[in-house]
Design an enzyme around this catalytic site. Sequence first.
Site, PDB file in Angstrom:
ATOM      1  N   ASP A 139      45.981  23.226  79.078  1.00  0.00           N
ATOM      2  CA  ASP A 139      45.890  22.870  77.659  1.00  0.00           C
ATOM      3  C   ASP A 139      46.569  23.946  76.805  1.00  0.00           C
ATOM      4  O   ASP A 139      45.932  24.630  76.010  1.00  0.00           O
ATOM      5  CB  ASP A 139      44.408  22.719  77.303  1.00  0.00           C
ATOM      6  N   ILE A 150      60.039  26.154  68.863  1.00  0.00           N
ATOM      7  CA  ILE A 150      61.327  25.494  69.067  1.00  0.00           C
ATOM      8  C   ILE A 150      61.594  25.312  70.558  1.00  0.00           C
ATOM      9  O   ILE A 150      60.979  25.973  71.400  1.00  0.00           O
ATOM     10  CB  ILE A 150      62.470  26.276  68.395  1.00  0.00           C
ATOM     11  N   LYS A 198      49.063  23.644  74.459  1.00  0.00           N
ATOM     12  CA  LYS A 198      49.362  23.282  73.061  1.00  0.00           C
ATOM     13  C   LYS A 198      50.604  24.026  72.534  1.00  0.00           C
ATOM     14  O   LYS A 198      50.555  24.741  71.538  1.00  0.00           O
ATOM     15  CB  LYS A 198      48.163  23.535  72.146  1.00  0.00           C
TER      16      LYS A 198
END
Length: 265
Positions: A91, A97, A93
């Site tokens: 996880d 860029i 997240k």
Amino acid sequence: MSTATYHDRAAKHASPLASKLLELMHEKQTNLCASLDVDTTTELLRLVDILGPYICLVKTHVDILSDFSMDGTVKPLKELAAKHKFLIFEDRKFADIGNTVKLQYSSGVYQISQWADITNAHGVTGPGIVQGLKQAAEETTQEPRGLLMLAELSSKGSLAHGEYTKGTVEIAKTDKDFVIGFIAQRDMGGRDEGYDWLIMTPGVGLEDKSDALGQQYRTVEDVISTGSDIIIVGRGLFGKGRDPKIEGDRYRKAGWEAYLKRCNP
């Protein structure tokens, strides 16, 4: 919202990773993902071994671990995944860029692309994030990988709704085989355009309604009936002195019964 079975969806899915996960869910009769936010490898592996028979996915935050290593953490975690037949979801997240996330995903201490079947990303930086992560996966492993986009969150006051959610869905449409679905609270559509997105929903509890830090919980039946495919459960499995074996079985049964009800309304 899809009323098709996991087995039928697995046979037709564009993503090899999503197909593998859906078939595993069908075979094990589980749509439970265990979210294990603990700070030592020993505790992580202990919980994974207990919960393994009841889950289709384990969700990790390896940057919480004080003693992470590839040999000491990842190797035994992958062995448990093979033993109990579940996949691994880091996880992470990602929210930068394309070139930066490419390096974050493949390099550094954690080398996530080498071992995590699934990871996730915010849509805030645009579609380049999908391209960067996909390139990293293709360059570091022959194993299938999948990406979830964060369309909605379960925390109070979250900004991930409305136009932001719509924009994230549009980003997901840029890649059919790598983007496998969303972290969301409900169905995200797409079937009329040929997408079969998996919806994974955090903030699921059989008893708890909220916590002191803004987490809001919904019932298993509620989230499955509004389009979730996989329920993500954390402290409900092992917090507050709960027995993970008992709770793992409870949540697996509740999730599976809700899924069967959705398939056969």
